[in-house]
Design a protein around this motif. Structure first.
Motif, mmCIF file in Angstrom:
data_model
loop_
_atom_site.group_PDB
_atom_site.id
_atom_site.type_symbol
_atom_site.label_atom_id
_atom_site.label_comp_id
_atom_site.label_asym_id
_atom_site.label_seq_id
_atom_site.Cartn_x
_atom_site.Cartn_y
_atom_site.Cartn_z
ATOM 1 N N HIS A 73 0.849 -1.196 0.000
ATOM 2 C CA HIS A 73 0.000 0.000 0.000
ATOM 3 C C HIS A 73 0.877 1.235 0.000
ATOM 4 O O HIS A 73 2.036 1.174 0.406
ATOM 5 C CB HIS A 73 -0.904 0.001 1.230
ATOM 6 C CG HIS A 73 -0.148 -0.049 2.532
ATOM 7 N ND1 HIS A 73 0.298 -1.227 3.077
ATOM 8 C CD2 HIS A 73 0.262 0.928 3.370
ATOM 9 C CE1 HIS A 73 0.948 -0.965 4.209
ATOM 10 N NE2 HIS A 73 0.949 0.333 4.403
ATOM 11 N N TYR A 74 0.305 2.328 -0.461
ATOM 12 C CA TYR A 74 0.978 3.631 -0.369
ATOM 13 C C TYR A 74 0.137 4.631 0.408
ATOM 14 O O TYR A 74 0.590 5.235 1.361
ATOM 15 C CB TYR A 74 1.255 4.214 -1.765
ATOM 16 C CG TYR A 74 2.316 3.482 -2.539
ATOM 17 C CD1 TYR A 74 3.647 3.515 -2.133
ATOM 18 C CD2 TYR A 74 1.997 2.772 -3.681
ATOM 19 C CE1 TYR A 74 4.626 2.838 -2.841
ATOM 20 C CE2 TYR A 74 2.969 2.094 -4.402
ATOM 21 C CZ TYR A 74 4.284 2.134 -3.978
ATOM 22 O OH TYR A 74 5.250 1.468 -4.679
ATOM 23 N N CYS A 75 -1.105 4.818 -0.027
ATOM 24 C CA CYS A 75 -1.880 5.907 0.577
ATOM 25 C C CYS A 75 -2.400 5.551 1.961
ATOM 26 O O CYS A 75 -2.579 6.423 2.795
ATOM 27 C CB CYS A 75 -3.020 6.341 -0.343
ATOM 28 S SG CYS A 75 -4.302 5.105 -0.625
ATOM 29 N N TRP A 76 -2.634 4.268 2.183
ATOM 30 C CA TRP A 76 -3.160 3.875 3.492
ATOM 31 C C TRP A 76 -2.104 4.052 4.558
ATOM 32 O O TRP A 76 -0.934 3.735 4.345
ATOM 33 C CB TRP A 76 -3.610 2.412 3.446
ATOM 34 C CG TRP A 76 -4.248 1.964 4.722
ATOM 35 C CD1 TRP A 76 -5.536 2.178 5.126
ATOM 36 C CD2 TRP A 76 -3.617 1.210 5.783
ATOM 37 N NE1 TRP A 76 -5.748 1.620 6.359
ATOM 38 C CE2 TRP A 76 -4.594 1.015 6.789
ATOM 39 C CE3 TRP A 76 -2.336 0.692 5.976
ATOM 40 C CZ2 TRP A 76 -4.323 0.326 7.968
ATOM 41 C CZ3 TRP A 76 -2.068 0.008 7.154
ATOM 42 C CH2 TRP A 76 -3.055 -0.175 8.132
ATOM 43 N N GLY A 117 -8.063 5.436 -0.152
ATOM 44 C CA GLY A 117 -8.176 4.383 -1.167
ATOM 45 C C GLY A 117 -7.837 4.838 -2.563
ATOM 46 O O GLY A 117 -8.504 4.465 -3.521
ATOM 47 N N SER A 118 -6.794 5.637 -2.709
ATOM 48 C CA SER A 118 -6.553 6.212 -4.028
ATOM 49 C C SER A 118 -5.322 5.686 -4.757
ATOM 50 O O SER A 118 -5.255 5.794 -5.966
ATOM 51 C CB SER A 118 -6.463 7.738 -3.913
ATOM 52 O OG SER A 118 -5.339 8.086 -3.165
ATOM 53 N N CYS A 119 -4.360 5.109 -4.028
ATOM 54 C CA CYS A 119 -3.165 4.679 -4.758
ATOM 55 C C CYS A 119 -3.426 3.392 -5.538
ATOM 56 O O CYS A 119 -2.776 3.112 -6.519
ATOM 57 C CB CYS A 119 -1.988 4.498 -3.818
ATOM 58 S SG CYS A 119 -2.121 3.039 -2.770
ATOM 59 N N ARG A 120 -4.371 2.615 -5.082
ATOM 60 C CA ARG A 120 -4.826 1.381 -5.732
ATOM 61 C C ARG A 120 -3.794 0.261 -5.666
ATOM 62 O O ARG A 120 -3.854 -0.704 -6.421
ATOM 63 C CB ARG A 120 -5.248 1.629 -7.192
ATOM 64 C CG ARG A 120 -6.093 2.849 -7.418
ATOM 65 C CD ARG A 120 -7.265 2.953 -6.531
ATOM 66 N NE ARG A 120 -8.334 2.007 -6.826
ATOM 67 C CZ ARG A 120 -9.425 1.862 -6.087
ATOM 68 N NH1 ARG A 120 -9.588 2.614 -5.010
ATOM 69 N NH2 ARG A 120 -10.343 0.981 -6.400
ATOM 70 N N CYS A 177 -3.220 -1.609 -2.997
ATOM 71 C CA CYS A 177 -3.579 -2.663 -2.034
ATOM 72 C C CYS A 177 -4.626 -3.620 -2.587
ATOM 73 O O CYS A 177 -5.302 -4.293 -1.824
ATOM 74 C CB CYS A 177 -4.086 -2.025 -0.752
ATOM 75 S SG CYS A 177 -5.648 -1.174 -0.997
ATOM 76 N N CYS A 226 -7.756 -1.691 1.645
ATOM 77 C CA CYS A 226 -7.735 -0.665 2.689
ATOM 78 C C CYS A 226 -9.107 -0.140 3.030
ATOM 79 O O CYS A 226 -9.338 0.318 4.133
ATOM 80 C CB CYS A 226 -6.801 0.479 2.297
ATOM 81 S SG CYS A 226 -7.392 1.466 0.920
HETATM 82 S S1 FES Z 1 -3.518 1.601 0.252
HETATM 83 FE FE1 FES Z 1 -3.815 3.049 -1.342
HETATM 84 S S2 FES Z 1 -5.677 2.343 -2.206
HETATM 85 FE FE2 FES Z 1 -5.512 1.051 -0.491
#
Ligand code: FES
Ligand code: FMN
Ligand code: SF4
Lengths: 518, 619
Positions: free
Chosen positions: A32-35, A43-46, A48, A64
């Motif tokens: 994951h990145y954004c979480w 939920g935007s980096c996609r 996860c 996430c």
């Molecule tokens: S961690 Fe970024 S979309 Fe789920």
């Protein structure tokens, strides 16, 4: 309890839990990145994405923000998942400058790591990469490289949600989006240092750390920040016996995920003492520790024999083990019996920020209170100083002494009183110590030595041991580990606990909970 | 912040009228923040742009940081961060307008004003720009001056408008043209949505006023509905089979049924008037010509779903429709059709117009809600669905303008009547728009399931002389391009699925040989690149990459495998993002490439290069 099937294994989950958290509970770290566990979920980096096999049709979903549903079947690795992640990585790398060789983050960069694990070997983009500003001075301690940024918005959410002020923002839209400050208004947050930690790539870096080292040369030591009575869990990153970086260590019991800048940057200074009391001294002359200790013991004994009182001003940053030893050394010495007052200067509690900083700038006031040291307000202190014949000052915060005492012993790393002291004993910084500290909420945590003191510096524990020996004490604990056991035993049920076995997040000990009883 | 000799801050601080305007705006919403975008409009109206000082001023008024407000400002195309001329001239740069000479209008204006697009004349009179589809496709090319629209603009007319404005004589706005009749197609078909405006449209603007509306049975449906149980209204709409007109075609009554029956707090109805899908301009017609129909439909719908507040999210460019609607709302309220106690029934329905600020994505229903709440228009992950947690986390229904305009007719004349029109699964009439180089572009009300051939050849009179149709966009940018042999496919939800596309909004744009199919695809891809909200990595990067790749076919540097890379880049995103935006782009691109591969191949200049695999580099 309802269950999901995660990679073939049935897992119970509490209502409302996400698949990301359920997986982490099982030790499965979904990329994951954004979480971020301490921030809101976007939920935007996609990155996860996982495969959901039901209920409903087989599909990809982001873990996430996917709530667990009873009977849900989830697979975290599959060819489709791998393709999705490779797709995200190809997208994120399309415009990434690929300047890893000069990037501080290399080695702990999530883009690097995941690209290695899931990325395609070759990129298909043959367009010039997007040009942005590579050196935006966004804060006193932090620089932003907009080209490296992957727009996960962790930094934006951190400042808004944790630090309490939205000082960074995404400007523009779509592929023209970029993280920035408002023109002319830099990030003022006293928690800005965390930005560099939560940035999964090398977009946010600390000025203090830039180009200092490659991270793989660093050795981390888990310890506790002494800058205020919160006692945040930290890791000291050391190279060549120097602390190059202070990082928060996740501890839900104490500080969560973050630390303040006073701890982070203040300690860097504290660990590079330009000047320190580099060895024992007797009336200004450098001597062996034993000699200084003997002189101190004799002086104290004389003062007591003459019917005078001995005032000990302990350091509010001393470990519980040092305090225990200090107590034992001075209270059990037959020659001093009835003559010693163990005390500490009251540490004001002001200017807390309602986040982590308590406003009480000392590491172990709770420990002092629990061991019965007497808390002296300014007036009482003045009176006691006036009445004392001998004074043993371990408190570096006492910078002025007007009272005339027969004997002044100073034990510290630095002390303004050193020049007027008859005996000087060389103390140790928190980065050189072994032991425990108890924070404002009664959590006792372990501090570990990350640095070696200069050879002539015996350090607090050993100085006290030397003094104890000269005072004829017996049965003293020889190490902080032994002191911990003795201290904990004295306080109540220890349950076999040892210093080495202290839980990572700390523990509430009976010994540390005991209120002052003197 | 340094005040470089300007008084913006003091000016704004001291403006009492502005303060009152802010207070009034704030009073429309349960949360102050929702008034942010309207407030920014108000400040920009005053200053012409939004300098740092203005952003900081608004931030202070809204108890947030300047950075936070700036992130909102920079999301929307209508907010300017540079000083602008006294008049803002914008020309549409999307398909219908380009096909009818929009580009030439732009270059003539550049020459006339002596500035490039994006620039401002030295005398500070005019700023010139281009905008994505302005929703005037049937009157293309469209040009807006200070968001007043001018239709059927050619280079000469554009010059004339500038001259007139310079001379201080510009018309406030050019009246919208009458929609052309289509006798052949009309024979035998009942019309209802456009009947009143054709028969009773008054004045310069052919608008149906309140009296005319009432005189022709207006608000009878509201009276009837208020005498019914709320759920009975939902049942009628369910039985009618009315499907959403916003593009997805979801059954309206079913959607209403998702709303809780026993409210535990406020419910909301949000009417989607963002109408930004290229090729679509029917909601504008409804709002301009027959605003009371929308108001009546809104009141009935709000009653049915137990909402006491209706917000109409009107795209910012639709200044005139927004004003028309606001005026009509005030009239309706004064006559008791809206307000605390609608027609003495004890039912409360308040209705507000909320102007957007230029962002196509805000038509996506969850982005619309974010935008309405005063934030960047980022779609929200679903679940939760709007009926569970929508505006301010309260149950919310989002419906398109045209959907809502169908409601009064259904309530009054019944579900059975409604089902006499259209197909079994797509009942009712649709406002089809026909744009591009046809003889009589216009909006035609016909039953769902009408073929494109009928619309293009019978209603719109066929292609302009000397133009050959090579393809057509059946229902807005997201529906891609079909070939001439698809002209006989009925335009309804089911039939279009069989040719791998969808009904969309019913806005048809024909592509003629001279314009070319590849530039048409490029126009749409660039549009999607410009409009993605950008929060999802695959959509943000994929759209931009696709746009760069497709542009190579224009400048002659394309390789044939660029098409596959482009499709693959979009495929990364399809089904893997927060909203369906990548589908809206990937679908048409896939369809365009599938249906017109030879057109792309022809533009691959260097055949030898075309054979070579894509150059690769280390990642
Ligand atoms: S961690 Fe970024 S979309 Fe789920
Ligand atoms: C990218 C995107 C743009 C959209 N734009 C619009 C729009 O401008 N107007 C509209 O009514 N619906 C639009 N929609 C559809 C809405 O999300 C929603 O489905 C619709 O407003 C529901 O109303 P309906 O059921 O009455 O059609 C859009 C959807 C997407 C994904
Ligand atoms: S898919 Fe695209 S438009 Fe939709 S939320 Fe993600 S980035 Fe925004």
């Amino acid at each position: 309890m309802p269950k999901i099937t995660l990679n073939g294994k049935e897992v119970e989950f509490p209502a409302g839990q996400t698949v990301m958290l359920a997986a982490r509970g099982q030790g499965i770290d979904i990329p994951h990145y954004c979480w971020h566990p301490a921030l809101s979920v976007v939920g935007s980096c996609r990155m996860c994405q996982v495969e959901v096999h039901g209920p409903g049709p087989k599909r990809l979903a982001t873990a996430c923000n996917l709530p667990c549903v009873d009977g849900m079947v989830v697979v975290t690795e599959s060819p489709a998942v791998a393709r999705a992640r490779a797709g995200v990585l190809e997208d994120l790398l399309l415009n990434h400058p690929l300047d890893c060789p000069i990037c501080d983050k290399a080695g702990e960069c999530w883009l690097q790591d995941y690209a290695y694990e899931y990325g395609a070997a070759v990129g298909r983009n043959d367009f010039p990469r997007r040009k942005w500003n590579k050196r935006v001075d966004i804060a006193e301690h932090v620089l932003l490289d907009q080209e490296r940024c992957i727009l996960c918005t962790r930094c934006v959410r951190f400042l808004d949600e944790f630090a309490g002020k939205a000082e960074l923002a995404v400007l523009g839209r779509g592929a023209h989006s970029v993280i920035d400050i408002f023109p002319g208004i830099k990030v003022s947050s006293g928690y800005q240092g965390n930005l560099a930690d939560i940035c999964p790539v090398g977009a946010l870096t600390l000025k203090e750390f830039r180009f200092q080292t490659r991270v793989w040369y660093l050795e981390g030591t888990d310890t506790v920040c002494p800058s205020c009575s919160r006692g945040c869990s930290i890791t000291l990153d050391v190279r060549d016996n120097a602390v190059l970086r202070v990082r928060p260590r996740v501890n839900p019991e104490v500080n969560g995920h973050f630390i303040c800048d006073v701890g982070r940057f203040g300690l860097l200074e504290a660990f590079r003492p330009a000047e320190r009391l580099a060895g024992a001294r007797l009336r200004g002359e450098a001597v062996e520790l034993a000699q200084a200790a003997r002189a101190a013991a004799e002086g104290l004994t004389q003062a007591a024999r003459a019917g005078g009182s001995v005032l000990v001003l302990a350091s509010p940053n001393a470990t519980n083990e040092e305090l225990f030893l200090l107590k034992k050394v001075l209270l059990e010495a037959a020659a001093l019996r009835g003559r010693v007052t163990l005390a500490f200067r009251q540490v004001a509690e002001e200017g807390g920020d309602g986040i982590l900083r308590t406003g009480q700038n000392a590491a172990n006031v709770a420990g002092l209170r629990a061991q019965g040291f007497e808390e002296l307000d300014a007036g009482t202190l003045e009176a006691r100083l006036g009445a004392a014949r001998a004074l043993f000052v371990l408190d570096e915060g006492l910078t002025r002494l007007d009272a005339k005492v027969e004997l002044l012993i100073v034990q510290a790393v630095r002390s303004a009183l050193a020049a007027q002291a008859g005996v000087v004993l060389p103390g140790s910084t928190i980065a050189e110590k072994e032991g425990t500290l108890t924070n404002c909420d009664g959590m006792t945590q372990r501090v570990r030595p990350a640095l070696r003191p200069p050879p002539t510096v015996a350090g607090d524990f050993n100085c006290l041991l030397a003094l104890g020996r000269e005072l004829g004490a017996s049965g003293l604990p020889k190490t902080p580990g032994e002191a911990f056991i003795a201290w904990a035993d004295a306080g109540g049920e220890r349950g076999g606990l040892t210093l080495a076995a202290l839980p990572q997040n700390g523990i509430r000990l009976a010994a540390a909970a005991k209120e002052a009883q003197s | 912040m340094s005040l470089t000799g300007n008084n913006f801050a003091a000016d704004l601080e001291g403006d009492q009228a502005l303060a009152e305007r802010f207070a009034e705006l704030v009073s429309r919403y349960p949360e102050k923040r929702a008034a942010l975008i309207p407030a920014l409009h108000a400040v920009q109206e005053k200053l012409g742009w939004l300098p740092d000082e203005a952003v900081a001023f608004v931030a202070k008024r809204f108890d947030t940081t300047p950075a936070d407000v700036l992130s909102v400002v920079t999301f929307y195309d209508m907010f300017h961060r540079e000083p602008r001329g006294r008049h803002d001239v914008e020309v549409c740069r999307n398909l219908a307008c380009r096909a009818r000479g929009g580009d030439q209008v732009v270059s003539r204006l550049e020459k006339k004003l002596g500035i490039q697009c994006g620039g401002t004349t030295p005398d500070g009179e005019f700023s010139l720009g281009t905008f994505e589809c302005l929703g005037g496709c049937t009157e293309a090319p469209v040009m807006a001056v200070d968001w007043r629209y001018y239709r059927n603009v050619d280079a000469a007319k554009a010059e004339r408008i500038i001259d007139e404005i310079r001379a201080g004589r510009a018309p406030a706005q050019e009246p919208r043209g009458e929609e052309p009749d289509c006798p052949a197609a009309l024979a035998g078909h009942e019309i209802y949505l456009t009947k009143r405006m054709r028969e009773r449209g008054q004045g310069e603007r052919l608008e149906v006023g309140l009296d005319d509306y009432l005189d022709s049975g207006g608000y009878d449906a509201l009276k009837k509905a208020l005498a019914m149980e709320r759920d009975a209204v939902i049942e009628v709409v369910k039985a009618s089979g009315l499907r959403g007109r916003g593009g997805a075609g979801f059954p309206c009554g079913v959607k209403w049924g998702f709303m809780p029956k026993t409210p535990k707090g406020p419910h909301y109805l949000a009417i989607n008037a963002d109408e930004s899908e290229p090729g679509t301009c029917k909601d504008r017609l409804l709002m301009e010509r027959d605003p009371h129909c929308l108001i009546e439909g809104a009141a009935i719908s709000a009653y049915a779903i137990r909402a006491e507040t209706v917000y109409v999210y009107v795209r910012g460019e639709y200044l005139y429709p927004a004003e028309t609607l606001e005026r009509a709302i005030a009239e309706a309220r004064a006559r008791g059709f809206l307000g605390e106690n609608v027609l003495g029934s004890g039912v409360k329905v308040e209705m507000y117009v909320h102007r957007g600020a230029g962002a196509y994505i805000c038509g996506e229903e969850t982005a619309l809600m974010e935008s309405l709440e005063g934030k960047r228009g980022h779609p929200r992950p679903k679940p939760p669905f709007p009926a569970q947690a929508g505006l301010w986390q309260r149950p919310t229904t989002v419906n398109n303008v045209e959907t809502i305009c169908n409601v009064p007719y259904i309530v009054l004349q019944g579900a059975a009547w409604y089902r006499t029109m259209g197909t079994e699964k797509s009942p009712g009439n649709l406002l089809y728009a026909v744009a591009g180089r046809v003889k009589r572009p216009g909006i035609y009300e016909l039953p769902l399931g009408t073929t494109a051939r009928r619309l293009i050849e019978e209603c719109a009179g066929g292609m302009q002389d000397g133009c050959r149709l090579i393809g057509f966009n059946p229902g807005g940018a997201s529906t891609g391009f079909l070939r001439p042999e698809h002209l006989d496919v009925p335009l309804d939800h089911e039939s279009l699925r069989s040719v791998k596309t969808m009904l969309g909004t019913g806005g048809i744009t024909v592509v003629d040989e001279a314009f070319g199919l590849v530039p048409a695809v490029e126009t749409f891809v660039r549009f999607f690149e410009h409009e993605t909200c950008g929060q999802c990595a695959p959509c943000r990067e994929g759209c931009a990459w696709a746009s760069k790749l497709v542009s190579r076919f224009r400048d002659g540097t394309a390789r044939l495998d660029d098409l596959d890379v482009m499709l693959d880049a979009l495929e990364h995103a399809v089904g893997r993002t927060i909203c369906v935006y990548p589908e809206a782009l990937a679908g048409p691109v896939r369809l365009g490439v599938e249906n017109f591969r030879e057109d792309f191949a022809r533009l691959v200049k260097n055949k030898a290069a075309a054979e070579k695999p894509a150059s690769s580099q280390e990642a």
